[in-house]
Design a protein around this motif. Sequence first.
Motif, PDB file in Angstrom:
ATOM      1  N   ARG A   1     -18.457   3.699  -6.976  1.00 62.61           N
ATOM      2  CA  ARG A   1     -18.970   3.668  -8.394  1.00 62.61           C
ATOM      3  C   ARG A   1     -18.884   4.933  -9.121  1.00 62.61           C
ATOM      4  O   ARG A   1     -19.079   6.179  -8.705  1.00 62.61           O
ATOM      5  CB  ARG A   1     -20.480   3.199  -8.277  1.00 62.61           C
ATOM      6  CG  ARG A   1     -20.674   1.695  -7.941  1.00 62.61           C
ATOM      7  CD  ARG A   1     -22.276   1.279  -8.091  1.00 62.61           C
ATOM      8  NE  ARG A   1     -22.265   1.148  -9.279  1.00 62.61           N
ATOM      9  CZ  ARG A   1     -22.467  -0.145  -9.864  1.00 62.61           C
ATOM     10  NH1 ARG A   1     -21.679  -1.190  -9.292  1.00 62.61           N
ATOM     11  NH2 ARG A   1     -22.580  -0.403 -11.220  1.00 62.61           N
ATOM     12  N   PHE A   2     -18.804   4.941 -10.480  1.00 65.46           N
ATOM     13  CA  PHE A   2     -18.816   5.974 -11.204  1.00 65.46           C
ATOM     14  C   PHE A   2     -19.738   5.776 -12.613  1.00 65.46           C
ATOM     15  O   PHE A   2     -19.570   5.066 -13.138  1.00 65.46           O
ATOM     16  CB  PHE A   2     -17.718   6.340 -11.906  1.00 65.46           C
ATOM     17  CG  PHE A   2     -16.238   6.676 -10.905  1.00 65.46           C
ATOM     18  CD1 PHE A   2     -16.260   8.014 -10.511  1.00 65.46           C
ATOM     19  CD2 PHE A   2     -15.211   5.934 -10.486  1.00 65.46           C
ATOM     20  CE1 PHE A   2     -15.309   8.272  -9.729  1.00 65.46           C
ATOM     21  CE2 PHE A   2     -14.471   6.188  -9.777  1.00 65.46           C
ATOM     22  CZ  PHE A   2     -14.446   7.247  -9.163  1.00 65.46           C
ATOM     23  N   GLY A   3     -21.204   6.175 -12.134  1.00 67.77           N
ATOM     24  CA  GLY A   3     -22.402   5.654 -12.907  1.00 67.77           C
ATOM     25  C   GLY A   3     -22.532   4.549 -12.902  1.00 67.77           C
ATOM     26  O   GLY A   3     -22.756   3.840 -11.878  1.00 67.77           O
ATOM     27  N   GLU A   4     -22.510   3.715 -13.868  1.00 70.83           N
ATOM     28  CA  GLU A   4     -22.630   2.367 -13.911  1.00 70.83           C
ATOM     29  C   GLU A   4     -21.394   1.388 -13.801  1.00 70.83           C
ATOM     30  O   GLU A   4     -21.682   0.274 -13.569  1.00 70.83           O
ATOM     31  CB  GLU A   4     -23.437   1.739 -15.369  1.00 70.83           C
ATOM     32  CG  GLU A   4     -24.624   2.234 -15.849  1.00 70.83           C
ATOM     33  CD  GLU A   4     -25.600   1.830 -14.899  1.00 70.83           C
ATOM     34  OE1 GLU A   4     -25.681   0.678 -14.357  1.00 70.83           O
ATOM     35  OE2 GLU A   4     -26.468   2.897 -14.537  1.00 70.83           O
ATOM     36  N   VAL A   5     -20.170   1.956 -13.809  1.00 70.42           N
ATOM     37  CA  VAL A   5     -19.041   1.167 -13.715  1.00 70.42           C
ATOM     38  C   VAL A   5     -18.604   1.197 -11.963  1.00 70.42           C
ATOM     39  O   VAL A   5     -18.525   2.340 -11.480  1.00 70.42           O
ATOM     40  CB  VAL A   5     -17.859   2.099 -14.269  1.00 70.42           C
ATOM     41  CG1 VAL A   5     -16.666   1.230 -14.014  1.00 70.42           C
ATOM     42  CG2 VAL A   5     -18.074   2.158 -15.771  1.00 70.42           C
ATOM     43  N   ALA A   6     -18.507   0.088 -11.545  1.00 69.26           N
ATOM     44  CA  ALA A   6     -17.979  -0.210 -10.307  1.00 69.26           C
ATOM     45  C   ALA A   6     -16.554  -0.236 -10.046  1.00 69.26           C
ATOM     46  O   ALA A   6     -15.802  -1.304 -10.527  1.00 69.26           O
ATOM     47  CB  ALA A   6     -18.463  -1.544  -9.627  1.00 69.26           C
ATOM     48  N   ALA A   7     -16.001   1.141 -10.000  1.00 66.12           N
ATOM     49  CA  ALA A   7     -14.524   1.141  -9.710  1.00 66.12           C
ATOM     50  C   ALA A   7     -13.989   0.109  -8.785  1.00 66.12           C
ATOM     51  O   ALA A   7     -12.762  -0.341  -8.879  1.00 66.12           O
ATOM     52  CB  ALA A   7     -13.801   2.482  -9.660  1.00 66.12           C
TER      53      ALA A   7
END
Length: 350
Positions: A20-26
Motif C-alpha cells: 500500500r501507498f497511503g490509501e492506495v493498494a498497489a
Amino acid sequence: MASGGVEGSAELRIDGAAKRFGEVAALDGVSLQVARGELLTILGPSGSGKTTLLKVVAGFEKPDAGSVKIDGVEITALPPARRDIGMVFQNYALFPHLTVERNVAFPLEMRNVTKAEIARRVAEALALVELAGYEQRLPRQLSGGQQQRVALARAIVFNPRLLLLDEPFGALDRKLRETMQLEVRRLQRRLGLTTIFITHDQEEALVLSDRIAVMNKGTIQQIATTTEIYERPANDFVADFVGESNIFHGTMSGTGVVTLEGGRQLRVSTSAVPGKRVGVLMRPERFASGGINAFAGEVVESVYLGTSFKLRLACEDGLELLVRQPARGELPAPGARATFGIDPDAIHVF
C-alpha cells in the motif's frame, strides 16, 4: 552463458504480495508462479500495480505482506544485489561515461570475476545481441535500439537466475520496437531464461509471451496462455483490455441461447445453464457476410486499414457493433446498409 538454458535459470513463486501507498493498494494479495524458462508478461494499464510487483521481485520495494521465492528459497528480505536478477529498464540506465564494453562488464566487475573471464563473457553477450565490434563506443554514439541491446547484454552477462524487463521498448519507434520484441523472444528462448516482461501494450504481450497475467487495480484478473487470454477472457476487463471487442450482457434463456439486455437472442456454444447472467464477447474480425446470428444495420463509420476495413455498424435494434472485414472491393461508405453474421462457436460467453 550456455545456449539452451542459463545455469541457475529459476522458478519464481509469489504468494499473497501486498503493498500500500497511503490509501492506495498497489498490490492486493497477488500470487503467481513463473516456471523455469518461461516468459510471463504482466499486462495492465498505468496504475494497475505491474511495476510495483516487478520492484517487489527485484527487491526495490518491500511488500507489506506476502513472500517471494526463487526455487523454493525465500528472498523477500534479501537486498537487490544478492538476488542474482538481471533488469532492463525503459530508460536503458547505461553509464554515459563508460564504453559499451565497460557497461556490460560492470556486473561482473562487481562480482570480482577475473579479467580473462570478463572479456570472454562480455564478448559472448555482445555477440548474442549482435553488437560485436561496438565495444569501444560510448552510449551517446549509439541509436536507441543499440543502447537497449547494450542494456540487455548487461542484464544477461552474469548468468542471472531471473530476467526482469520493465517496459523496455517504450521509448522506441514502432518498427524498431517490433524488431526488438522478436530479438528478445529469440534470445530468451535460446538461453532458456526465466523472464518477467512488463508492458501496457497488448500486442507486445501477445507477441512475446508464453503466458500473460492481466492486472488491474492491484489484482491479477487472469493468468493464461496468449490464446486463452484473447479467445476466452475471464471477465469484462480482460475482454475489453486485450484486443478490440464487442461486449454485451444478458441471460441464458435456454440451452445455447442468450437473450441480451435489449431483447436480441443469440445462438451460442456454451455449457452455461438457463437463467444465468452472462457476458458475451464477439471479436470484430469474427464476423462474416453470413452466419446464424445476423446483424443488419447502417454503417456509421468506416476506416481503411490496408489489409482490412474497420466498420462501426448501428443495428436496427439499437446495438452498435465494431466489425473488421478483409479489404476487398470498395470501402463501405457511411450511410450504407450492411448485414454481418457470427457463428455460435465464435462467440465467447463468460
